[in-house]
Scaffold this motif. Structure first.
Motif: not given
Length: 243
Positions: A11-15, A41-46, A61-63
């Protein structure tokens, strides 16, 4: 070419931790004939939020998915995986040298073992590595049901679920990760434990980062109505599989 799939929810804080996790991955030396893919896998993103320098590697392989929590993100990443083995790696953790090779070698040489876990070193904010233990078992096979019996009386998993590597087929039969706000990794480990023998590797296989923003630092993690509901869900799932 044989493939091991690395599953990482974020999730965003850990990117910002991802480049260090990637450095640990690229430092791995795999047995001949093996390679890895990294399913972020970004939770709440694309997926576009993943640092650009990582995307130059075709193995990354991001998603993303609608926000659903860590269990949902893990399962969505696993849904994209193609490897015969699946390895978990949290975004803020780091694999030390040799971790993947040890997992692969154990599972390839022990056909009746379904999953592995290993010793852990806590990665402190200072950069110091400190041995983490819940009373590590001896190196070798973990008989089916042994960890669950321990968890049933203590609600502690005895080994660190963040080190898990599992056969794709067994993970499919377990149904992936439960949609819990936390403890989804323990839930999966308990499910796998009642289904198949595991193996404990008595060599550090993870540097587990300790920081104030991690899920396990939340006030609801170890007590209260949410904790009781999580523990009950884990027990119901494992008991059903055990029967």
């Amino acid at each position: 070419m044989s493939l091991i799939s690395i599953v990482t929810p974020v999730h965003e804080p850990a990117l910002g931790f991802l480049p260090e996790a990637y450095a640990g991955l690229t430092a791995q030396t795999l047995p001949d004939g093996w390679t890895w893919e990294w399913l972020i896998q970004v939770d709440g993103g694309d997926g576009s939020e993943v640092p650009a320098q990582l995307l130059q590697d075709h193995r990354v392989k991001p998603s993303g998915n609608r926000r659903g929590g860590p269990g949902v993100a893990r399962t969505m990443a696993w849904g994209r995986s193609e490897g015969e083995l699946v390895k978990v790696l949290d975004a803020d953790d780091v694999l030390p040298a040799g971790a993947l090779a040890r997992d692969i070698e154990v599972l390839m040489s022990h056909p009746k073992v379904g999953w592995t876990v290993s010793k852990v070193l806590d990665l402190m904010p200072s950069g110091q590595l400190v041995h983490y233990t819940l009373g590590d078992p001896e190196h070798g096979v973990l008989p089916r049901g042994e960890l669950y019996d321990y968890w049933s009386t203590t609600h502690r998993p005895a080994v660190h679920p963040a080190t898990l590597c599992v056969r794709q087929e067994l993970l499919s039969r377990a149904g992936g990760w439960m949609a819990l706000p936390a403890s989804e990794d323990t839930a999966l480990l308990m499910a796998l434990d009642v289904m198949a023998d595991g193996f404990f590797i008595d060599v550090p296989g993870l540097h587990y980062r300790k920081h104030a923003a991690q899920t396990t630092a939340h006030a609801d993690h170890r007590e209260g109505p949410e904790w009781r509901a999580r523990m009950s869900a884990i027990k119901k799932h494992a008991e059903a599989l055990r029967r």
